[in-house]
Design a protein around this motif. Structure first.
Motif, PDB file in Angstrom:
ATOM      1  N   LYS A 260       0.863  -1.148   0.114  1.00  0.00           N
ATOM      2  CA  LYS A 260      -0.058  -0.094   0.121  1.00  0.00           C
ATOM      3  C   LYS A 260       0.860   1.149  -0.001  1.00  0.00           C
ATOM      4  CE  LYS A 260      -3.932  -2.356   2.310  1.00  0.00           C
ATOM      5  NZ  LYS A 260      -4.606  -2.466   3.417  1.00  0.00           N
ATOM      6  N   PHE A 261       2.273   1.118  -0.247  1.00  0.00           N
ATOM      7  CA  PHE A 261       3.276   2.293  -0.157  1.00  0.00           C
ATOM      8  C   PHE A 261       3.606   2.491  -1.675  1.00  0.00           C
ATOM      9  CE2 PHE A 261       7.297   4.337   0.212  1.00  0.00           C
ATOM     10  CZ  PHE A 261       7.203   4.970   1.232  1.00  0.00           C
ATOM     11  N   VAL A 262       3.262   3.802  -1.991  1.00  0.00           N
ATOM     12  CA  VAL A 262       3.514   4.176  -3.517  1.00  0.00           C
ATOM     13  C   VAL A 262       5.006   4.751  -3.802  1.00  0.00           C
ATOM     14  CG1 VAL A 262       2.940   5.779  -5.565  1.00  0.00           C
ATOM     15  CG2 VAL A 262       1.038   4.743  -3.827  1.00  0.00           C
TER      16      VAL A 262
ATOM     17  N   ASN B 142      10.678   8.895  -2.666  1.00  0.00           N
ATOM     18  CA  ASN B 142      10.815   7.884  -1.558  1.00  0.00           C
ATOM     19  C   ASN B 142      11.752   6.550  -1.895  1.00  0.00           C
ATOM     20  OD1 ASN B 142       8.831   6.293  -2.859  1.00  0.00           O
ATOM     21  ND2 ASN B 142       7.346   7.308  -1.453  1.00  0.00           N
TER      22      ASN B 142
ATOM     23  N   GLU C 104      -4.412  12.218   1.817  1.00  0.00           N
ATOM     24  CA  GLU C 104      -5.293  11.037   2.141  1.00  0.00           C
ATOM     25  C   GLU C 104      -6.672  11.488   2.696  1.00  0.00           C
ATOM     26  OE1 GLU C 104      -3.278   8.278   4.837  1.00  0.00           O
ATOM     27  OE2 GLU C 104      -4.809   6.679   4.392  1.00  0.00           O
TER      28      GLU C 104
ATOM     29  N   GLY D 188       4.196  13.345   7.813  1.00  0.00           N
ATOM     30  CA  GLY D 188       3.205  13.082   7.118  1.00  0.00           C
ATOM     31  C   GLY D 188       4.018  12.472   5.729  1.00  0.00           C
ATOM     32  N   LEU D 189       5.043  12.062   5.624  1.00  0.00           N
ATOM     33  CA  LEU D 189       5.573  11.935   4.562  1.00  0.00           C
ATOM     34  C   LEU D 189       6.097   9.979   4.337  1.00  0.00           C
ATOM     35  CD1 LEU D 189       8.066  14.834   3.459  1.00  0.00           C
ATOM     36  CD2 LEU D 189       5.598  14.121   2.675  1.00  0.00           C
ATOM     37  N   GLY D 190       5.597   9.487   5.329  1.00  0.00           N
ATOM     38  CA  GLY D 190       5.778   8.028   5.166  1.00  0.00           C
ATOM     39  C   GLY D 190       6.748   7.397   5.995  1.00  0.00           C
ATOM     40  N   LYS D 191       7.331   8.046   6.870  1.00  0.00           N
ATOM     41  CA  LYS D 191       8.319   7.253   7.745  1.00  0.00           C
ATOM     42  C   LYS D 191       7.798   6.188   8.368  1.00  0.00           C
ATOM     43  CE  LYS D 191       9.314  11.001  10.310  1.00  0.00           C
ATOM     44  NZ  LYS D 191       8.552  11.872   9.347  1.00  0.00           N
ATOM     45  N   THR D 192       6.597   6.287   9.154  1.00  0.00           N
ATOM     46  CA  THR D 192       6.184   5.373  10.224  1.00  0.00           C
ATOM     47  C   THR D 192       5.583   4.199   9.468  1.00  0.00           C
ATOM     48  OG1 THR D 192       5.532   6.858  11.747  1.00  0.00           O
ATOM     49  CG2 THR D 192       4.225   5.008  11.836  1.00  0.00           C
ATOM     50  N   HIS D 193       4.928   4.579   7.958  1.00  0.00           N
ATOM     51  CA  HIS D 193       4.407   3.671   7.031  1.00  0.00           C
ATOM     52  C   HIS D 193       5.336   2.675   6.584  1.00  0.00           C
ATOM     53  CE1 HIS D 193       1.256   2.952   3.532  1.00  0.00           C
ATOM     54  NE2 HIS D 193       2.361   1.887   3.715  1.00  0.00           N
TER      55      HIS D 193
ATOM     56  N   LYS E 244      -5.091   5.533  -2.547  1.00  0.00           N
ATOM     57  CA  LYS E 244      -5.638   5.577  -1.356  1.00  0.00           C
ATOM     58  C   LYS E 244      -7.497   5.255  -1.711  1.00  0.00           C
ATOM     59  CE  LYS E 244      -2.342   6.606   1.465  1.00  0.00           C
ATOM     60  NZ  LYS E 244      -2.166   5.715   2.369  1.00  0.00           N
TER      61      LYS E 244
ATOM     62  N   ILE F 259       1.463  13.940   2.886  1.00  0.00           N
ATOM     63  CA  ILE F 259       0.444  12.927   2.331  1.00  0.00           C
ATOM     64  C   ILE F 259      -0.708  12.574   3.212  1.00  0.00           C
ATOM     65  CG2 ILE F 259       0.698  10.326   1.596  1.00  0.00           C
ATOM     66  CD1 ILE F 259       3.723  10.867   0.707  1.00  0.00           C
ATOM     67  N   ARG F 260      -0.495  12.732   4.506  1.00  0.00           N
ATOM     68  CA  ARG F 260      -1.768  12.679   5.504  1.00  0.00           C
ATOM     69  C   ARG F 260      -2.727  13.566   5.032  1.00  0.00           C
ATOM     70  NH1 ARG F 260       0.759  12.926  10.110  1.00  0.00           N
ATOM     71  NH2 ARG F 260       1.056  10.544  10.116  1.00  0.00           N
TER      72      ARG F 260
HETATM   73  P1  ADP Z   1       5.270  10.071   8.994  1.00  0.00           P
HETATM   74  O1  ADP Z   1       5.624   9.066  10.076  1.00  0.00           O
HETATM   75  O2  ADP Z   1       6.509  10.398   8.144  1.00  0.00           O
HETATM   76  O3  ADP Z   1       4.765  11.638   9.743  1.00  0.00           O
HETATM   77  P2  ADP Z   1       3.223   8.293   8.055  1.00  0.00           P
HETATM   78  O4  ADP Z   1       3.992   7.345   7.838  1.00  0.00           O
HETATM   79  O5  ADP Z   1       2.459   8.353   9.288  1.00  0.00           O
HETATM   80  O6  ADP Z   1       4.193   9.754   7.932  1.00  0.00           O
HETATM   81  O7  ADP Z   1       2.282   8.952   6.878  1.00  0.00           O
HETATM   82  C1  ADP Z   1       1.113   9.617   6.893  1.00  0.00           C
HETATM   83  C2  ADP Z   1       0.021   9.088   6.125  1.00  0.00           C
HETATM   84  O8  ADP Z   1       0.511   9.158   4.719  1.00  0.00           O
HETATM   85  C3  ADP Z   1      -0.139   7.500   6.223  1.00  0.00           C
HETATM   86  O9  ADP Z   1      -1.656   7.269   6.112  1.00  0.00           O
HETATM   87  C4  ADP Z   1       0.331   6.838   5.182  1.00  0.00           C
HETATM   88  O10 ADP Z   1      -0.162   5.551   4.801  1.00  0.00           O
HETATM   89  C5  ADP Z   1       0.523   7.941   4.244  1.00  0.00           C
HETATM   90  N1  ADP Z   1       1.757   7.758   3.119  1.00  0.00           N
HETATM   91  C6  ADP Z   1       2.746   8.157   3.178  1.00  0.00           C
HETATM   92  N2  ADP Z   1       3.655   7.948   2.242  1.00  0.00           N
HETATM   93  C7  ADP Z   1       2.882   7.147   1.642  1.00  0.00           C
HETATM   94  C8  ADP Z   1       3.333   6.524   0.219  1.00  0.00           C
HETATM   95  N3  ADP Z   1       4.259   6.803  -0.319  1.00  0.00           N
HETATM   96  N4  ADP Z   1       2.256   5.858  -0.305  1.00  0.00           N
HETATM   97  C9  ADP Z   1       1.145   5.715   0.279  1.00  0.00           C
HETATM   98  N5  ADP Z   1       0.781   6.200   1.519  1.00  0.00           N
HETATM   99  C10 ADP Z   1       1.582   7.096   2.037  1.00  0.00           C
END
Ligand code: ADP
Ligand code: MG
Length: 454
Positions: free
Chosen positions: A118-120, A125, A317, A153-158, A289, A313-314
């Motif tokens: 589910k990660f684009v 990135n 979404e 909100g750029l996908g680190k945690t994801h 999404k 990205i949050r």
């Molecule tokens: P961070 O930890 O960098 O603040 P998150 O990992 O919490 O950001 O990501 C914020 C939201 O954006 C999440 O819902 C995540 O699924 C989504 N998201 C971030 N990067 C991507 C990606 N490359 N593809 C799909 N969804 C992403």
């Protein structure tokens, strides 16, 4: 019958939507459900501080989240994890019971949606994504530590959850531990105060992969014992070739309050930055999404959303969810008209002062399936009295009219009836989130000047 684990994981995904991600990571990564019936659910927490905190802050939320699976809201009891008992020296004649076999990473709480599929991936990135995959391929060997940094909100945690999911699937025997930085700090401080440092160290150091999210937060405790503890944790894991993954909102060199020796260690492995996504990647994320919610958005809507949400990205979404959710609630197509209507800060077609009680009665009446005439009539049957109270409440909120004037517009009622309606609906809104969103929706409808048939 659902298993306790399944019930908890579905509750967790609801809880994750209701609290901020930092809160979720801090408080829910070490909590589990041990039993659940419609009457009582037992939630296991790491220590008595959690117990108190949860009773005050999360009891209601957990109860509500469990209601969906259990069909009723149970009473919640919090239970502290029992410390392991040491085998008694005097009982050497009896062999200690063999520990029950269990998967290596029980208690690993991950967001189910944060997986690789589910990660684009895009130019912004690509490096971080490739490094994450390499870590899954050979943990501890390819890039150690892996240090990911990016804005919010750029996908680190994801991405790091995706690593943990994939590792758990590929190598179930590995002990993986994921902690928010705050959990690490809280648990350390607690272990120091209450005894239990040994256990804390075992849980952080005797693992095959340790993931700490938002490590920049540790920088706030400059030269503290927590930083010192982390330093030793790092060394021990590193020296035994166990994987370390860290996420941060800034590059190692930019976290000035870290000790130099820590900063240099962060750079021993691979430091990968995630940049804000370009337009094409944003479009791909919007599509993804929507697709994950079973919807295909028209191209112009995808472009529009990608254009008005430049980086986070949050938020991207959120815009997709709002569009899809609104379309389905209002029974409309998710087209460009709808998207531009709800996503742009729009000029209300009706400003307060122009909205009339008659208009409110029409919209509210239509929603509940009663006529404006019924709302004005004397009848007190609940199916009419309740919508009437909602309409009175909204009249008070959205017009400049006095209680008396509103009473008159509702069939010559007394001002105290209007005041009572307002209080009653206020209470319902506070108690019931779903009702609250219905009222929000009605407000939107009324303000947008929609005709009730839209
Ligand atoms: P961070 O930890 O960098 O603040 P998150 O990992 O919490 O950001 O990501 C914020 C939201 O954006 C999440 O819902 C995540 O699924 C989504 N998201 C971030 N990067 C991507 C990606 N490359 N593809 C799909 N969804 C992403
Ligand atoms: Mg994060």
């Amino acid at each position: 019958m659902q298993t306790t684990e399944a019930i908890w994981s579905s509750a967790l995904s609801d809880i994750a939507k209701a609290v901020r991600p930092e809160q979720f990571n801090t408080w829910f990564s070490d909590v589990s459900l041990t039993s659940a019936t419609r009457d009582e659910a037992v939630v296991r927490v790491p220590n008595s501080f959690y117990c108190k905190w949860f009773e005050v802050h999360y009891e209601g939320l957990i109860g509500e989240a469990l209601r969906a699976s259990l069909g009723a809201r149970p009473a919640i009891r919090f239970e502290v994890v029992q410390r392991e008992l040491r085998p008694s020296a005097a009982r050497t004649d009896i062999a200690p019971p063999a520990p029950p076999p269990r998967p290596a990473s029980t208690g690993l709480k991950l967001n189910h949606d944060y997986v690789f599929s589910k990660f684009v991936v895009g130019p912004s990135n690509q490096l971080a994504h490739a490094a994450a995959l390499a870590v899954v391929e050979s943990p501890g060997l390819s890039y150690n530590p892996l240090f990911l940094h990016a804005g919010v909100g750029l996908g680190k945690t994801h991405l790091v959850h995706a690593v943990a999911h994939a590792l758990r699937k590929k190598r179930p025997e590995l002990r993986i531990r994921y902690l928010s930085c705050e959990s690490f700090m809280n648990q350390f401080v607690y272990a120091v105060q209450k005894g239990g440092l040994e256990q804390f160290r075992r849980r952080c150091r005797q693992v095959d992969a340790l993931i700490i999210d938002d490590i920049h937060i540790l920088a706030r405790r400059s030269r503290s014992r927590t930083q010192e503890e982390f330093f030793h944790t790092f060394n021990e894991l590193y020296n035994s070739h166990n994987q370390i993954i860290l996420c941060s909102d800034s590059a190692p060199d930019d976290i000035r309050t870290f000790e130099e020796r820590l900063i240099s260690r962060f750079k021993w492995g691979l430091v990968a930055q995630i940049d804000p996504p370009c337009f094409e990647t944003r479009m791909a994320i919007v599509r993804k999404k929507a697709e994950l919610r079973g919807k295909i958005l028209p191209d112009d809507v995808v472009e529009f959303i990608a254009e008005i949400t430049p980086t986070n990205i949050r938020e991207l979404e959120g815009a997709v969810l709002k569009t899809i959710g609104y379309a389905s609630l209002m029974n409309r197509r998710a087209d460009i008209g709808l998207a531009s209507e709800i996503l742009r800060p729009r000029r209300a077609r009706h400003a307060i002062g122009q909205i009339t009680c008659g208009h409110i009665q029409e919209i509210v009446g239509k929603w509940f399936g009663v006529t404006p005439a019924e709302l004005q009539a004397k009848t007190r049957v609940r199916s009419i009295a309740f919508p009437r109270q909602v309409a009175m409440y909204l009249s008070r909120k959205l017009t400049n009219k006095s209680l008396e004037e509103i009473g008159r517009a509702f069939g010559g009622r007394d001002h105290s009836t209007v005041a009572h309606a307002r209080e009653r609906i206020d209470r319902e809104i506070t108690a019931d989130a779903e009702f609250n969103s219905t009222v929000d929706l009605l407000v939107e409808k009324i303000k947008s000047g929609d005709s009730p048939n839209d």
